[in-house]
Motif scaffolding. Structure first.
Motif, PDB file in Angstrom:
ATOM      1  N   THR A 249      15.000  93.738  63.335  1.00  0.00           N
ATOM      2  CA  THR A 249      14.273  92.629  62.728  1.00  0.00           C
ATOM      3  C   THR A 249      13.593  93.016  61.407  1.00  0.00           C
ATOM      4  OG1 THR A 249      12.274  93.152  63.995  1.00  0.00           O
ATOM      5  CG2 THR A 249      13.830  91.621  64.992  1.00  0.00           C
ATOM      6  N   LEU A 250      13.808  94.225  60.936  1.00  0.00           N
ATOM      7  CA  LEU A 250      13.280  94.602  59.628  1.00  0.00           C
ATOM      8  C   LEU A 250      13.972  93.773  58.551  1.00  0.00           C
ATOM      9  CD1 LEU A 250      13.309  98.509  59.988  1.00  0.00           C
ATOM     10  CD2 LEU A 250      11.301  97.024  60.106  1.00  0.00           C
TER      11      LEU A 250
ATOM     12  N   PHE B 109      27.006  89.840  57.564  1.00  0.00           N
ATOM     13  CA  PHE B 109      26.541  91.105  57.008  1.00  0.00           C
ATOM     14  C   PHE B 109      25.654  91.876  57.982  1.00  0.00           C
ATOM     15  CE2 PHE B 109      26.776  88.133  53.268  1.00  0.00           C
ATOM     16  CZ  PHE B 109      28.016  88.585  52.831  1.00  0.00           C
ATOM     17  N   HIS B 110      24.815  91.158  58.733  1.00  0.00           N
ATOM     18  CA  HIS B 110      23.906  91.841  59.655  1.00  0.00           C
ATOM     19  C   HIS B 110      24.674  92.496  60.799  1.00  0.00           C
ATOM     20  CE1 HIS B 110      19.773  92.603  60.910  1.00  0.00           C
ATOM     21  NE2 HIS B 110      20.173  92.441  62.161  1.00  0.00           N
ATOM     22  N   GLY B 111      25.775  91.878  61.201  1.00  0.00           N
ATOM     23  CA  GLY B 111      26.611  92.478  62.232  1.00  0.00           C
ATOM     24  C   GLY B 111      27.222  93.782  61.761  1.00  0.00           C
ATOM     25  N   LEU B 112      27.637  93.827  60.488  1.00  0.00           N
ATOM     26  CA  LEU B 112      28.149  95.086  59.927  1.00  0.00           C
ATOM     27  C   LEU B 112      27.052  96.149  59.938  1.00  0.00           C
ATOM     28  CD1 LEU B 112      30.403  95.548  56.830  1.00  0.00           C
ATOM     29  CD2 LEU B 112      28.359  96.941  57.069  1.00  0.00           C
ATOM     30  N   SER B 113      25.830  95.741  59.582  1.00  0.00           N
ATOM     31  CA  SER B 113      24.712  96.686  59.565  1.00  0.00           C
ATOM     32  C   SER B 113      24.420  97.228  60.962  1.00  0.00           C
ATOM     33  CB  SER B 113      23.451  96.014  59.005  1.00  0.00           C
ATOM     34  OG  SER B 113      23.625  95.652  57.648  1.00  0.00           O
ATOM     35  N   GLN B 114      24.604  96.390  61.998  1.00  0.00           N
ATOM     36  CA  GLN B 114      24.384  96.855  63.368  1.00  0.00           C
ATOM     37  C   GLN B 114      25.304  98.017  63.711  1.00  0.00           C
ATOM     38  OE1 GLN B 114      24.811  93.207  65.753  1.00  0.00           O
ATOM     39  NE2 GLN B 114      22.712  93.495  66.441  1.00  0.00           N
TER      40      GLN B 114
ATOM     41  N   PHE C 114      19.678  99.475  65.738  1.00  0.00           N
ATOM     42  CA  PHE C 114      19.472  98.071  65.431  1.00  0.00           C
ATOM     43  C   PHE C 114      19.640  97.337  66.752  1.00  0.00           C
ATOM     44  CE2 PHE C 114      20.101  96.420  60.855  1.00  0.00           C
ATOM     45  CZ  PHE C 114      19.130  97.278  60.379  1.00  0.00           C
ATOM     46  N   GLU C 115      18.549  97.272  67.528  1.00  0.00           N
ATOM     47  CA  GLU C 115      18.660  96.714  68.874  1.00  0.00           C
ATOM     48  C   GLU C 115      19.239  95.303  68.805  1.00  0.00           C
ATOM     49  OE1 GLU C 115      18.479  98.776  71.074  1.00  0.00           O
ATOM     50  OE2 GLU C 115      17.451 100.328  69.951  1.00  0.00           O
ATOM     51  N   GLY C 116      20.017  94.965  69.789  1.00  0.00           N
ATOM     52  CA  GLY C 116      20.783  93.721  69.772  1.00  0.00           C
ATOM     53  C   GLY C 116      22.260  94.023  69.878  1.00  0.00           C
ATOM     54  N   LEU C 117      22.623  95.275  69.552  1.00  0.00           N
ATOM     55  CA  LEU C 117      24.003  95.715  69.709  1.00  0.00           C
ATOM     56  C   LEU C 117      24.282  95.964  71.193  1.00  0.00           C
ATOM     57  CD1 LEU C 117      26.622  96.712  68.182  1.00  0.00           C
ATOM     58  CD2 LEU C 117      25.658  99.001  68.387  1.00  0.00           C
ATOM     59  N   GLY C 118      25.374  95.408  71.700  1.00  0.00           N
ATOM     60  CA  GLY C 118      25.746  95.628  73.098  1.00  0.00           C
ATOM     61  C   GLY C 118      26.460  96.951  73.246  1.00  0.00           C
ATOM     62  N   ASP C 119      25.685  98.027  73.274  1.00  0.00           N
ATOM     63  CA  ASP C 119      26.266  99.370  73.189  1.00  0.00           C
ATOM     64  C   ASP C 119      26.489 100.039  74.544  1.00  0.00           C
ATOM     65  OD1 ASP C 119      23.617  99.869  73.828  1.00  0.00           O
ATOM     66  OD2 ASP C 119      23.082 100.530  71.808  1.00  0.00           O
ATOM     67  N   ALA C 120      26.120  99.382  75.642  1.00  0.00           N
ATOM     68  CA  ALA C 120      26.294 100.003  76.967  1.00  0.00           C
ATOM     69  C   ALA C 120      27.699  99.736  77.504  1.00  0.00           C
ATOM     70  CB  ALA C 120      25.247  99.474  77.929  1.00  0.00           C
ATOM     71  N   THR C 121      28.710 100.091  76.714  1.00  0.00           N
ATOM     72  CA  THR C 121      30.116  99.913  77.093  1.00  0.00           C
ATOM     73  C   THR C 121      30.842 101.241  76.918  1.00  0.00           C
ATOM     74  OG1 THR C 121      30.825  99.318  74.845  1.00  0.00           O
ATOM     75  CG2 THR C 121      30.042  97.522  76.271  1.00  0.00           C
ATOM     76  N   PRO C 122      31.978 101.431  77.580  1.00  0.00           N
ATOM     77  CA  PRO C 122      32.717 102.693  77.413  1.00  0.00           C
ATOM     78  C   PRO C 122      33.045 103.004  75.957  1.00  0.00           C
ATOM     79  CG  PRO C 122      33.557 101.496  79.306  1.00  0.00           C
ATOM     80  CD  PRO C 122      32.563 100.586  78.634  1.00  0.00           C
ATOM     81  N   PHE C 123      33.410 101.982  75.159  1.00  0.00           N
ATOM     82  CA  PHE C 123      33.750 102.241  73.750  1.00  0.00           C
ATOM     83  C   PHE C 123      32.573 102.873  73.017  1.00  0.00           C
ATOM     84  CE2 PHE C 123      33.329 100.952  69.320  1.00  0.00           C
ATOM     85  CZ  PHE C 123      34.493 101.473  68.781  1.00  0.00           C
ATOM     86  N   TRP C 124      31.412 102.236  73.080  1.00  0.00           N
ATOM     87  CA  TRP C 124      30.256 102.740  72.344  1.00  0.00           C
ATOM     88  C   TRP C 124      29.724 104.036  72.943  1.00  0.00           C
ATOM     89  CZ3 TRP C 124      29.170 101.084  67.661  1.00  0.00           C
ATOM     90  CH2 TRP C 124      29.592  99.819  67.270  1.00  0.00           C
TER      91      TRP C 124
ATOM     92  N   LEU D 269      27.877  96.071  51.250  1.00  0.00           N
ATOM     93  CA  LEU D 269      28.501  95.112  52.160  1.00  0.00           C
ATOM     94  C   LEU D 269      27.582  94.715  53.310  1.00  0.00           C
ATOM     95  CD1 LEU D 269      32.092  96.646  52.433  1.00  0.00           C
ATOM     96  CD2 LEU D 269      31.433  94.559  51.224  1.00  0.00           C
ATOM     97  N   GLY D 270      26.599  95.561  53.639  1.00  0.00           N
ATOM     98  CA  GLY D 270      25.710  95.292  54.760  1.00  0.00           C
ATOM     99  C   GLY D 270      24.353  94.771  54.315  1.00  0.00           C
ATOM    100  N   PRO D 271      23.333  95.627  54.254  1.00  0.00           N
ATOM    101  CA  PRO D 271      21.966  95.147  53.981  1.00  0.00           C
ATOM    102  C   PRO D 271      21.770  94.521  52.606  1.00  0.00           C
ATOM    103  CG  PRO D 271      22.049  97.561  54.091  1.00  0.00           C
ATOM    104  CD  PRO D 271      23.358  97.059  54.593  1.00  0.00           C
TER     105      PRO D 271
END
Length: 555
Positions: free
Chosen positions: A351-352, A447-452, A468-478, A546-548
């Motif tokens: 949220t920054l 753009f914010h999704g790229l920053s995540q 960047f909390e909000g990313l669904g990172d609790a998956t095998p890929f991440w 491309l991001g922020p």
């Protein structure tokens, strides 16, 4: 606002004042081969029991020892996470971790990253928190500090030392005493320290609420001192039990900066040229102040779109920030935690405002302002050598640093080290943004999704751990991708910089002449800052645009 800025200035001055004595103390610890104190005698017993003879190692032996020891610890901790359900001190009956998550978490804490793809209070038992996480919170910074000391010895023309001896000394003489004292201070300030389970509270409406607690104070002290950053609770230092008041917040900031700011003075003392260490401290401090000042301006400016709703006001943009700390302390904490590669948060970085998010990313991408315990110092020295080399090219003279010629072998190792981080960050981000497995975790469009995604891989490669909390990172890929990035990002650079130090140690000292380029002057400080910004920051300029930057321009 004036009073707040004055308090920030006083806080930073206090850190600067204690940095030098702490740095000199660390130098004395690793320069004293015959320690007759009680701690020294205990160490001798430990070395004898473990079969550690303390003989000097070559850089290859030193590197092999640290990688094998750390990898073994990762394996042991992985088993603890997997089987915590049947292990003791689990009053909340938390189940064993998923294999991919245990893989990620074990690597995360052993590499000083502390990237957490689980919620602290519900993901780990007390046994896992103490026997695995806190253990690694000591082992990880001790490893990096040991390597930094070995690197400094090489530049001073001395033997590398012994990894196991340096590792133990880092814990017994540096980390443990400070963590013990500050742990008591945190408990005094209101941070819980108990082995009892969760408490059931009954609200005024008649509902019941489960309140987690645990041995938090001892966890918190080494979390910040060792630039670890992982939270006992899911919301980290935004939780009132992990950061109850303004004093605990200030103490955490001081601990995060303590060792990274002290190491330049350790370096100056150990090589016998204190001005060299002082110029590194001044250069990094100037970068830090510029970044912090810019962050204050951008975050207090808030989001222009909120002006129409009168939500911005003088207080700034409050979304994702703790009311107890406000915009100012949240911004200071965000810059300190990414500059020191700690990764602890007292506000949600997602949220920054875009430009503040860019600054936190920049801190991690550079990893030199001041950087984490040991590893950050090694990155600073990498840019020092690059600056010396470029200066030598400009005047047509073979570059020299602390009396040693910088030649092709060292620069090849530096070049490989320099290019690794962009490959890990940009390569990982590209894979995430071009595959379904990566895209399904991104919660924001555009753009914010790229920053995540960019922030997640930057945090992993720089061993920071914030997200960047909000990313669904609790998956095998991440879990698997960031686990690999954390491991490579941690050990590759430490090993190559050890090789650079060993190469310089084997060279004869070059007498200083009127034509020798001095590296302890304000001129070199400017060149070092310019080199860091141009070589380091511009490497990532396109993806930041491309991001922020793009997100900021669309506000």
């Amino acid at each position: 606002m004036g009073i707040f800025l004055l308090s920030v200035a006083l806080l930073l001055v206090f850190v600067a004042l204690i940095a030098k004595p702490v740095g000199i103390y660390i130098a004395n610890v690793f320069s004293n081969d015959k320690n007759t104190s009680l701690v020294g005698k205990i160490e001798s017993v430990m070395f004898k029991a473990a079969g550690i003879k303390g003989h000097n190692q070559t850089w290859k032996q030193y590197a092999l020892a640290l990688v094998l020891a750390n990898t073994f610890m990762i394996f042991v901790v992985y088993l603890i996470f997997r089987f915590q359900e049947v292990l003791p001190l689990n009053p909340s009956h938390i189940k064993g971790m998923d294999p991919a998550l245990a893989f990620n978490t074990a690597i995360s804490f052993m590499t000083n990253t502390n990237l957490q793809h689980y919620s602290g209070e519900s993901g780990l038992s007390y046994f896992s928190q103490m026997a695995a996480v806190v253990f690694m919170m000591f082992a990880a910074p001790a490893t990096a500090l040991a390597v930094a000391i070995a690197f400094i010895r090489g530049l001073a023309g001395k033997e590398m030392g012994n990894f196991f001896v340096d590792f133990v000394k880092s814990i017994t003489h540096v980390l443990l005493p400070i963590a013990f004292i500050t742990g008591i201070l945190f408990a005094f300030l209101g941070v819980p320290q108990t082995l009892s389970g969760t408490v059931t509270a009954h609200t005024l409406e008649g509902a019941s609420q489960q309140i987690a607690r645990g041995p938090v104070a001892s966890f918190l002290s080494i979390k910040e001192l060792g630039n670890n950053g992982g939270g006992f609770f899911g919301v980290n230092s935004a939780h009132p039990f992990e950061n109850p008041n303004a004093w605990s917040n200030v103490l955490q900031i001081v601990l995060m900066l303590l060792l990274p700011t002290a190491l330049p003075f350790t370096y100056g003392k150990m090589i016998g040229q204190r001005k060299q260490g002082r110029i590194l401290f001044i250069s990094m401090s100037m970068l830090f102040i510029v970044i912090l000042s810019t962050a204050f301006v951008t975050e207090w400016g808030g989001n222009p779109r909120l002006d129409a709703f009168h939500l911005n006001e003088a207080s700034g943009y409050m979304e994702g920030k703790e009311v107890r700390f406000g915009v100012g302390m949240s911004t200071l904490y965000a810059i300190v935690t990414t500059a020191s590669e700690t990764g602890a948060v007292n506000a949600m970085h997602d949220t920054l405002t875009p430009l503040t998010g860019l600054l936190t990313l920049g801190n991690m991408m550079l990893n030199t302002v001041f950087g984490g315990v040991g590893a950050g110092f090694m990155n600073v020295m990498m840019y020092v050598i690059i600056a010396v080399f470029l200066s030598g090219l400009m005047v047509g003279r073979t570059p020299e640093y602390v009396g040693k010629k910088i030649e092709g072998k060292e620069m090849k190792l530096i070049a490989v080290t320099l290019i690794l981080q962009p490959l890990l960050i940009l390569g990982g981000t590209a894979v995430a943004l071009t595959t379904h497995l990566g895209m399904e975790g991104i919660s924001n469009p555009g753009f914010h999704g790229l920053s995540q995604a960019l922030y997640e891989f930057t945090s992993s490669a720089a061993n920071n751990g914030s997200g960047f909390e909000g990313l669904g990172d609790a998956t095998p890929f991440w879990n698997i991708s960031t686990g690999i990035v954390m491991y490579i990002g941690r050990y590759f650079g430490l090993i190559t910089m050890l090789a650079v130090s060993s190469s310089l140690a084997s060279k004869q000292l070059v007498p200083e002449t009127p034509g020798t380029f001095k590296t302890d002057t304000s001129l070199f400080s400017g060149i070092l800052i310019g080199t860091t910004v141009i070589v380091g920051a511009l490497t990532f300029f396109p993806v930041l645009v491309l991001g922020p930057v793009a997100e900021y321009l669309t506000l």
